[in-house]
Design an enzyme around this catalytic site. Structure first.
Site, PDB file in Angstrom:
ATOM      1  N   ARG A 222       0.726  -1.270  -0.006  1.00  0.00           N
ATOM      2  CA  ARG A 222      -0.008  -0.137  -0.032  1.00  0.00           C
ATOM      3  C   ARG A 222       0.878   1.276   0.016  1.00  0.00           C
ATOM      4  O   ARG A 222       2.013   1.121   0.707  1.00  0.00           O
ATOM      5  CB  ARG A 222      -0.731  -0.004   1.202  1.00  0.00           C
ATOM      6  CG  ARG A 222      -2.053  -0.615   1.107  1.00  0.00           C
ATOM      7  CD  ARG A 222      -3.074  -0.079   0.149  1.00  0.00           C
ATOM      8  NE  ARG A 222      -4.314  -0.830  -0.229  1.00  0.00           N
ATOM      9  CZ  ARG A 222      -4.397  -1.959  -1.062  1.00  0.00           C
ATOM     10  NH1 ARG A 222      -3.505  -2.150  -1.611  1.00  0.00           N
ATOM     11  NH2 ARG A 222      -5.684  -2.568  -1.255  1.00  0.00           N
TER      12      ARG A 222
ATOM     13  N   GLU B  57      -3.582   7.443  -5.955  1.00  0.00           N
ATOM     14  CA  GLU B  57      -3.510   6.653  -7.223  1.00  0.00           C
ATOM     15  C   GLU B  57      -4.560   7.253  -8.036  1.00  0.00           C
ATOM     16  O   GLU B  57      -5.631   7.435  -8.021  1.00  0.00           O
ATOM     17  CB  GLU B  57      -3.674   5.294  -6.846  1.00  0.00           C
ATOM     18  CG  GLU B  57      -2.492   4.693  -6.087  1.00  0.00           C
ATOM     19  CD  GLU B  57      -2.890   3.064  -5.799  1.00  0.00           C
ATOM     20  OE1 GLU B  57      -3.864   2.736  -6.238  1.00  0.00           O
ATOM     21  OE2 GLU B  57      -1.850   2.598  -5.407  1.00  0.00           O
TER      22      GLU B  57
ATOM     23  N   HIS C 269      -0.543  -0.195  -9.668  1.00  0.00           N
ATOM     24  CA  HIS C 269      -1.248  -1.152  -8.979  1.00  0.00           C
ATOM     25  C   HIS C 269      -2.083  -2.347  -9.548  1.00  0.00           C
ATOM     26  O   HIS C 269      -2.880  -2.666  -9.729  1.00  0.00           O
ATOM     27  CB  HIS C 269      -2.583  -0.272  -8.120  1.00  0.00           C
ATOM     28  CG  HIS C 269      -2.990  -0.848  -6.841  1.00  0.00           C
ATOM     29  ND1 HIS C 269      -3.653  -0.202  -6.165  1.00  0.00           N
ATOM     30  CD2 HIS C 269      -3.123  -2.045  -6.585  1.00  0.00           C
ATOM     31  CE1 HIS C 269      -3.914  -0.975  -4.949  1.00  0.00           C
ATOM     32  NE2 HIS C 269      -3.718  -2.226  -5.245  1.00  0.00           N
TER      33      HIS C 269
HETATM   34  N1  LIG Z   1      -0.536  -4.399  -4.964  1.00  0.00           N
HETATM   35  C1  LIG Z   1      -1.779  -5.157  -5.025  1.00  0.00           C
HETATM   36  O1  LIG Z   1      -2.369  -5.272  -6.247  1.00  0.00           O
HETATM   37  C2  LIG Z   1      -2.162  -5.755  -3.789  1.00  0.00           C
HETATM   38  C3  LIG Z   1      -1.764  -5.061  -2.749  1.00  0.00           C
HETATM   39  N2  LIG Z   1      -2.048  -6.192  -1.182  1.00  0.00           N
HETATM   40  C4  LIG Z   1      -1.846  -5.419  -0.126  1.00  0.00           C
HETATM   41  O2  LIG Z   1      -0.817  -6.456   0.711  1.00  0.00           O
HETATM   42  C5  LIG Z   1      -1.211  -6.258   2.009  1.00  0.00           C
HETATM   43  C6  LIG Z   1      -0.829  -7.761   2.348  1.00  0.00           C
HETATM   44  O3  LIG Z   1      -1.691  -8.954   1.995  1.00  0.00           O
HETATM   45  P1  LIG Z   1      -1.536 -10.312   2.843  1.00  0.00           P
HETATM   46  O4  LIG Z   1      -0.170 -10.800   2.805  1.00  0.00           O
HETATM   47  O5  LIG Z   1      -2.781 -10.976   2.021  1.00  0.00           O
HETATM   48  O6  LIG Z   1      -2.125 -10.037   4.231  1.00  0.00           O
HETATM   49  P2  LIG Z   1      -1.902 -10.848   5.437  1.00  0.00           P
HETATM   50  O7  LIG Z   1      -3.048 -10.180   6.652  1.00  0.00           O
HETATM   51  O8  LIG Z   1      -1.952 -12.038   5.326  1.00  0.00           O
HETATM   52  O9  LIG Z   1      -0.548 -10.182   5.888  1.00  0.00           O
HETATM   53  C7  LIG Z   1      -0.238  -9.075   6.576  1.00  0.00           C
HETATM   54  C8  LIG Z   1       0.848  -9.412   7.597  1.00  0.00           C
HETATM   55  O10 LIG Z   1       1.309  -7.794   7.838  1.00  0.00           O
HETATM   56  C9  LIG Z   1       1.713  -8.173   9.486  1.00  0.00           C
HETATM   57  N3  LIG Z   1       1.621  -6.805   9.938  1.00  0.00           N
HETATM   58  C10 LIG Z   1       0.762  -6.156  10.505  1.00  0.00           C
HETATM   59  N4  LIG Z   1       1.087  -4.930  11.135  1.00  0.00           N
HETATM   60  C11 LIG Z   1       2.396  -5.047  10.952  1.00  0.00           C
HETATM   61  C12 LIG Z   1       3.364  -4.283  11.267  1.00  0.00           C
HETATM   62  N5  LIG Z   1       3.142  -2.965  12.048  1.00  0.00           N
HETATM   63  N6  LIG Z   1       4.717  -4.422  11.171  1.00  0.00           N
HETATM   64  C13 LIG Z   1       4.983  -5.751  10.389  1.00  0.00           C
HETATM   65  N7  LIG Z   1       4.135  -6.536   9.985  1.00  0.00           N
HETATM   66  C14 LIG Z   1       2.873  -6.087  10.467  1.00  0.00           C
HETATM   67  C15 LIG Z   1       0.579  -9.169   9.909  1.00  0.00           C
HETATM   68  O11 LIG Z   1       1.009  -9.814  11.018  1.00  0.00           O
HETATM   69  C16 LIG Z   1       0.556  -9.994   8.731  1.00  0.00           C
HETATM   70  O12 LIG Z   1       1.335 -11.251   8.824  1.00  0.00           O
HETATM   71  C17 LIG Z   1      -2.581  -6.132   2.008  1.00  0.00           C
HETATM   72  O13 LIG Z   1      -2.970  -5.314   3.278  1.00  0.00           O
HETATM   73  C18 LIG Z   1      -2.759  -5.130   0.986  1.00  0.00           C
HETATM   74  O14 LIG Z   1      -2.758  -3.902   1.475  1.00  0.00           O
HETATM   75  C19 LIG Z   1      -2.813  -7.287  -1.315  1.00  0.00           C
HETATM   76  C20 LIG Z   1      -3.145  -7.473  -2.548  1.00  0.00           C
HETATM   77  C21 LIG Z   1      -2.980  -7.102  -3.847  1.00  0.00           C
HETATM   78  O1  LIG Z   2      -6.541  -6.785  -2.894  1.00  0.00           O
HETATM   79  C1  LIG Z   2      -5.948  -5.716  -2.710  1.00  0.00           C
HETATM   80  O2  LIG Z   2      -5.685  -5.164  -1.572  1.00  0.00           O
HETATM   81  C2  LIG Z   2      -5.508  -5.110  -3.692  1.00  0.00           C
HETATM   82  O3  LIG Z   2      -4.461  -4.134  -3.578  1.00  0.00           O
HETATM   83  C3  LIG Z   2      -5.837  -5.267  -5.131  1.00  0.00           C
HETATM   84  O4  LIG Z   2      -6.550  -4.012  -5.608  1.00  0.00           O
HETATM   85  P1  LIG Z   2      -7.276  -4.014  -7.000  1.00  0.00           P
HETATM   86  O5  LIG Z   2      -8.583  -4.891  -6.454  1.00  0.00           O
HETATM   87  O6  LIG Z   2      -6.405  -4.542  -8.164  1.00  0.00           O
HETATM   88  O7  LIG Z   2      -7.700  -2.735  -7.046  1.00  0.00           O
END
Ligand SMILES: NC(=O)C1=CN([C@@H]2O[C@H](COP(=O)(O)OP(=O)(O)OC[C@H]3O[C@@H](n4cnc5c(N)ncnc54)[C@H](O)[C@@H]3O)[C@@H](O)[C@H]2O)C=CC1
Ligand SMILES: O=C(O)C(=O)COP(=O)(O)O
Length: 525
Positions: free
Chosen positions: A229, A258, A276
């Site tokens: 993010r 964005e 993104h």
């Molecule tokens: N670029 C994109 O299109 C996408 C971006 N994302 C982003 O990726 C992030 C992570 O996704 P997942 O791995 O599925 O989530 P998740 O919930 O499985 O993992 C997040 C991890 O961050 C850790 N965490 C929370 N606070 C923290 C801190 N202060 N310091 C260090 N670690 C901390 C948690 O303990 C957890 O293990 C999502 O929240 C989302 O914002 C997710 C999917 C697509």
């Molecule tokens: O799943 C997430 O957290 C993502 O950041 C993916 O974003 P999007 O659905 O591709 O706009």
């Protein structure tokens, strides 16, 4: 028919669970598309583009559920949704692999200058010496946040001969061992990693986690990645550290705002970017759309939802066990509210036997929803019940007792305020159904459903007969009738049920009868 608005180009193929369901009308288009009046929308599906703000929620009074076809819910005002009783669900694992792969691709591209070299060749040049890169092999990758995506990235990094160090305050050493990564402090990751990739959600704690102060602790020549993010890495601090030559380069898939517009990071050659795209694969989009569409349909069919952000998660098994008590608790909340038609500042729910073994907080929320149903304008459900109680100054207590009063289970509700209290007790009997077994200290036994009349009266000869006569004279059929008293000649109660609600005229006539103290109507589904 439920009106569903799927915004943000959610993959239509994934919406099949809703499209093939006769009770849903699905519109695919943006919030401002005008395809459907926002006032009528029951379910809203979004990705990251639509900002689900409190104002937007205010313009959607029929909205019951928001589905995020993805992971991050930072574009949804969860507090505002919760206050309004709107359930928020996401699709937490449908895009994990795609995002981990994208991060890996960005890391490889960053280390080998692929986007810059690509642009160079396309512009007719062939500057091989300008694009000397670095191997991934033997480098240390620091992962901040080892959840679903971080873990998948770690696996891939190890396969490429990298060592992995992790900072995640919520990860246990055991889990890190299972994943074959070294759990460390944040400072240690900053000091030792050659490449740092962030994979946390954007929260108060992670906003600006990598800033002027923390970036100054990193190795000179470090590479940074953000495919999580915008904002986790402070963008201005990053630009500064690149300009002074401390950070060698960065790969960014996300930005604080964005699209980022005319952003200082975009003019730096060592910064590579994508718009993104982490979750933008055919596979991930099909997965997440199918997951949220299935959740929304389950929600409307009163089945459990698995990935709610603001409701407890429940397996099908648990849901089936809790459902009868959920219904009983809701009805009891309504019964107490109607029978004790007075100000209340404390509500206590006490569970025993098989009811006490369940997720009682969920039952208490259902009870509150029933209690508030006819008391306030706002729609109250399990999502906002506690919030509403707090807002109204009602203290909510929950107890478990070993005394089941001879039943396999009991749910007891006490409402108190202004020095008065009212207690109702119910039970759920397998293969028989719910029963209310005590009201205000009177033993009684009735099935909580339909149109009920709760009558407090004096235990005098002729009272029951008079009630029966007036109803009979007006051709009103009594379906069931239960009486309870504590001692002969003292206070007593009657609970009657009818096939249809009684008219106001009938109620006035009954109220005027001698020895009748109060009459309350209760309508249960
Ligand atoms: N670029 C994109 O299109 C996408 C971006 N994302 C982003 O990726 C992030 C992570 O996704 P997942 O791995 O599925 O989530 P998740 O919930 O499985 O993992 C997040 C991890 O961050 C850790 N965490 C929370 N606070 C923290 C801190 N202060 N310091 C260090 N670690 C901390 C948690 O303990 C957890 O293990 C999502 O929240 C989302 O914002 C997710 C999917 C697509
Ligand atoms: O799943 C997430 O957290 C993502 O950041 C993916 O974003 P999007 O659905 O591709 O706009």
């Amino acid at each position: 028919m439920f009106q569903v608005l799927a915004a943000d180009s959610i993959k239509e193929q994934g919406l099949q669970p809703l499209l093939e369901w006769k009770q849903a009308q699905v519109y695919s288009g943006g919030i401002d598309s005008g395809l459907v009046s926002l006032e009528k929308v029951d379910a809203l599906l979004v990705r990251s583009a639509t900002k689900v703000t409190a104002e937007l929620l205010d313009s959607m009074p029929s909205l019951k559920i928001v589905g995020r076809a993805g992971v991050g819910v930072d574009n949804i005002d969860i507090t505002a949704a919760t206050k309004r009783g709107i359930v928020v669900v996401n699709a937490p694992d449908g895009n994990t692999i795609s995002t981990a792969e994208h991060t890996f691709a960005m890391m490889a591209a960053l280390m080998r200058n692929i986007p810059q070299a690509h642009a160079n060749v396309k512009s007719g040049q062939w500057n091989r010496n300008q694009f000397i890169g670095n191997e991934l092999y033997g480098k240390m990758l620091g992962i901040v946040g080892l959840g679903r995506i971080g873990s998948e990235l770690a696996k891939r990094a190890k396969a490429f001969g990298m060592s992995v160090k992790v900072y995640d305050p919520f990860l246990t050493t055991e889990r890190a061992e299972v994943l074959g990564v070294q759990l460390s402090t944040f400072d240690n990751v900053l000091q030792e990693a050659d490449i740092i990739s962030v994979h946390t959600p954007l929260t108060k704690e992670t906003n600006g986690l990598l800033n002027e102060r923390t970036l100054s602790k990193t190795k000179k020549g470090v590479y940074l990645l953000n495919c999580a993010r915008g904002g986790i890495i402070d963008e201005m601090a990053l630009a500064h550290f690149i300009e002074i030559g401390h950070v060698a380069g960065a790969a960014l898939d996300v930005f604080k705002v964005e699209p980022p517009g005319d952003h200082p990071l975009l003019s730096l050659d060592s910064v590579i970017v994508t718009p993104h795209l982490g979750a933008s694969t055919r596979e991930a989009q099909l997965n997440v759309a199918t997951q949220v569409a299935t959740e929304i349909r389950s929600f409307f069919e009163n089945k459990p939802v698995a990935n709610s952000i603001n409701l407890p998660a429940m397996s099908k098994d648990i849901y089936e066990k809790i459902q009868p008590f959920h219904q009983l608790a809701k009805q009891m909340g309504k019964i107490v509210s109607e029978c004790h038609n007075k100000g209340v500042n404390e509500l206590t729910a006490t569970y025993s036997g098989t009811a006490a073994e369940l997720e009682t907080s969920y039952l208490t929320k259902a009870l509150l929803a029933g209690f508030f149903e006819n008391r306030i304008e706002v729609k109250v459900n399990e999502v906002n019940a506690i919030h509403i109680a707090k807002e109204r100054g009602i203290m909510v207590g929950e107890k478990v007792t070993g005394n089941s009063f001879g039943y396999a289970n009991t749910v007891t509700v006490t409402a108190s305020g202004d020095g008065e209290a009212f207690t109702a007790r119910g039970t759920y009997i397998d293969h028989y159904g719910p029963r209310i077994v005590s009201l205000d200290g009177f033993n009684i036994d009735f099935h909580p459903s339909g149109n009920l009349l709760y009558i407090q009266h004096m235990d005098r000869p002729g009272v029951i007969g008079n009630v029966g006569r007036i109803l009979g004279d007006h051709d009103v059929n009594i379906a069931t009738m239960q009486v309870g008293r504590k001692e002969a000649g003292g206070e007593a109660i009657m609970v009657l049920s009818f096939d249809k609600p009684l008219s106001d005229e009938m109620l006035t006539k009954l109220e005027s009868l001698q020895d009748i103290v109060t009459i309350n109507t209760i309508t249960l589904s």
